[in-house]
Design an enzyme around this catalytic site. Structure first.
Site, mmCIF file in Angstrom:
data_model
loop_
_atom_site.group_PDB
_atom_site.id
_atom_site.type_symbol
_atom_site.label_atom_id
_atom_site.label_comp_id
_atom_site.label_asym_id
_atom_site.label_seq_id
_atom_site.Cartn_x
_atom_site.Cartn_y
_atom_site.Cartn_z
ATOM 1 N N ARG A 161 -6.520 6.811 0.707
ATOM 2 C CA ARG A 161 -5.395 5.885 0.609
ATOM 3 C C ARG A 161 -5.472 4.815 1.700
ATOM 4 O O ARG A 161 -5.114 3.658 1.466
ATOM 5 C CB ARG A 161 -4.070 6.644 0.699
ATOM 6 N N ARG B 292 4.383 14.297 -20.234
ATOM 7 C CA ARG B 292 4.618 15.617 -19.650
ATOM 8 C C ARG B 292 5.900 16.200 -20.237
ATOM 9 O O ARG B 292 6.667 15.505 -20.908
ATOM 10 C CB ARG B 292 4.701 15.506 -18.131
ATOM 11 N N PRO C 98 0.813 -1.216 0.000
ATOM 12 C CA PRO C 98 0.000 0.000 0.000
ATOM 13 C C PRO C 98 0.847 1.268 0.000
ATOM 14 O O PRO C 98 2.030 1.243 0.376
ATOM 15 C CB PRO C 98 -0.804 -0.115 1.297
ATOM 16 N N SER C 99 0.266 2.357 -0.416
ATOM 17 C CA SER C 99 0.947 3.651 -0.429
ATOM 18 C C SER C 99 1.367 4.035 0.980
ATOM 19 O O SER C 99 0.589 3.921 1.930
ATOM 20 C CB SER C 99 0.009 4.719 -1.003
ATOM 21 N N GLY C 100 2.629 4.469 1.134
ATOM 22 C CA GLY C 100 3.125 4.898 2.433
ATOM 23 C C GLY C 100 3.797 3.804 3.225
ATOM 24 O O GLY C 100 4.312 4.052 4.321
ATOM 25 N N VAL C 101 3.856 2.586 2.687
ATOM 26 C CA VAL C 101 4.433 1.471 3.438
ATOM 27 C C VAL C 101 5.962 1.488 3.398
ATOM 28 O O VAL C 101 6.627 0.763 4.150
ATOM 29 C CB VAL C 101 3.884 0.128 2.899
ATOM 30 N N GLY C 102 6.547 2.307 2.531
ATOM 31 C CA GLY C 102 7.995 2.360 2.420
ATOM 32 C C GLY C 102 8.547 1.512 1.299
ATOM 33 O O GLY C 102 9.753 1.272 1.211
ATOM 34 N N ARG D 247 4.455 12.432 5.610
ATOM 35 C CA ARG D 247 4.903 12.788 4.259
ATOM 36 C C ARG D 247 4.506 14.213 3.900
ATOM 37 O O ARG D 247 5.228 14.899 3.182
ATOM 38 C CB ARG D 247 4.316 11.815 3.218
ATOM 39 N N ASN E 17 7.138 -4.067 7.315
ATOM 40 C CA ASN E 17 8.101 -2.963 7.413
ATOM 41 C C ASN E 17 7.900 -2.225 8.735
ATOM 42 O O ASN E 17 7.438 -1.099 8.778
ATOM 43 C CB ASN E 17 7.950 -2.005 6.232
ATOM 44 N N ASP E 18 8.293 -2.900 9.811
ATOM 45 C CA ASP E 18 8.233 -2.297 11.137
ATOM 46 C C ASP E 18 9.505 -1.500 11.394
ATOM 47 O O ASP E 18 9.471 -0.372 11.874
ATOM 48 C CB ASP E 18 8.068 -3.403 12.186
ATOM 49 N N GLY F 250 8.870 2.149 -1.953
ATOM 50 C CA GLY F 250 9.807 2.872 -2.816
ATOM 51 C C GLY F 250 11.179 3.012 -2.190
ATOM 52 O O GLY F 250 12.203 2.858 -2.861
#
Length: 353
Positions: free
Chosen positions: A279, A175, A143-147, A268, A302-303, A149
């Protein structure tokens, strides 16, 4: 190995064939590659040494300190080295754990040549020897924000020649700063719809009226460049890839809790409260699907970032070198032979030295 096609140490027996150029001096070995001599090791007299590399350019009569890419071997008791294919050196570190005993130093591969041209200096690249599922693409979801990336960036930084991203297709307009074939493959909707119908895409989705997807050709292009493909896609995309013919390693990154995930999204500072709540709703559904649909081979929490990254390395590299000689301190190279297997998802060749 760093730059795929990858090298796998399959067995250590019999003897080394002729053609290896090995010279030992304490903790140093020197190997000639063309008009350069690569000196690997340390001048330290300590029982434990850290590895260093210097280059002597015979054509100019000068010593060169190269730019080092990748993560070099940890401190060790000693090492031996063997030249492979005139473009990389296999380094065996003594007194190391099975996961850390075989390394490859790229000195004249295509990747190193590209980096030398870009940086304008001598370049070498370290990477760790691996075995098992190392040739398979890696699908990473979360999920978004889990780290996710951050973890992928850490993996790419430590193994710069091993992994590569597939370039996705999209029907939206580029773009101003985007380049076709670099950021996306920009295409017409009618063309992409036909390719999807013809089974040329592993996964696709419609986002804000535009199609996005990962083509089979894009994944194969990464393999053909000599790297393992990383697919950073959502759970539905992973589900589609799992149902396809692609043999991959599937990894799901999960937060320790929804409360912790919400905290990270707030930290963030890039989205409104409404966007954050949306989200979180999507994340809850993704986590439930990721843990219950049987899509993923590994689910990592991802603790703690460093711990999660260590687990990601183990799962994505498939327990590199599960068997290795326990001690190389008294290793006699006259009694050792190495068999290497070079693989991509579509090609398999055996090389015996």
């Amino acid at each position: 190995m760093g730059e795929a096609p990858m090298f796998y140490v399959e067995n250590l027996k019999d003897r080394v064939s002729n053609g290896f150029n090995l010279r030992f001096k304490g903790f140093e070995t020197s190997i000639d590659v063309g008009d350069k001599t690569f000196v690997i090791g340390s001048n330290n007299n300590d029982s434990i040494s850290s590895i260093e590399v210097q280059i002597y350019d015979k054509s100019r009569g000068k010593w060169v300190i190269p730019t080092v890419l990748g993560t070099e071997p940890k401190r060790y008791e000693g090492h031996s080295a063997i030249l492979l294919n005139e473009d990389r050196i296999m380094v065996i570190t003594w007194g190391s754990t099975p996961d850390d005993c075989i390394w490859f130093l790229e000195v004249d591969t295509e990747y190193v040549k590209q980096q030398k041209k870009a940086l304008g200096t001598e370049v070498i690249a370290w990477s760790k020897g691996v075995r098992g599922d190392a040739e398979k693409p890696v699908v990473i979801s979360g999920p978004s924000g889990v780290g996710k990336g951050t973890l992928i960036n850490m993996l790419m930084k430590e193994f710069p020649t091993m992994f590569g991203f597939s370039v996705s297709h999209t029907t939206r307009a580029p773009r101003s700063i985007e380049k076709n074939g670099v950021h996306y493959h920009f295409t017409e909707r009618s063309i992409m719809e036909k390719d999807i119908k013809d089974g040329k895409f592993l996964e696709f989705a419609s986002v804000h009226g535009n199609l996005y997807g990962t083509s089979i050709e894009a994944v194969e292009a990464v393999a053909d460049s000599g790297k393992r493909c990383i697919l950073d896609i959502d759970v539905q995309g992973a589900k589609s890839v799992r149902a396809s013919s692609l043999d991959a390693v599937f990894i799901f990154i999960s937060p320790p809790s929804m409360a912790k995930l919400e905290e990270r999204l707030h930290l963030r500072g890039t989205e409104t409260e409404e966007q954050i709540q949306k989200r979180l709703r999507n994340a809850k559904a993704e986590i439930e699907q990721g843990k219950s649909l049987g899509i993923f081979d590994h689910i990592l929490c991802n603790d703690h970032l460093e711990k999660c990254y260590d687990n990601l390395k183990v799962t994505s590299l498939s327990n590199s070198l599960s068997e290795c000689i326990s001690s190389f301190t008294n290793l006699d190279f006259d009694l050792v032979s190495f068999v290497f297997i070079i693989e991509t998802p579509r090609i398999r060749r055996n090389y015996a030295n």
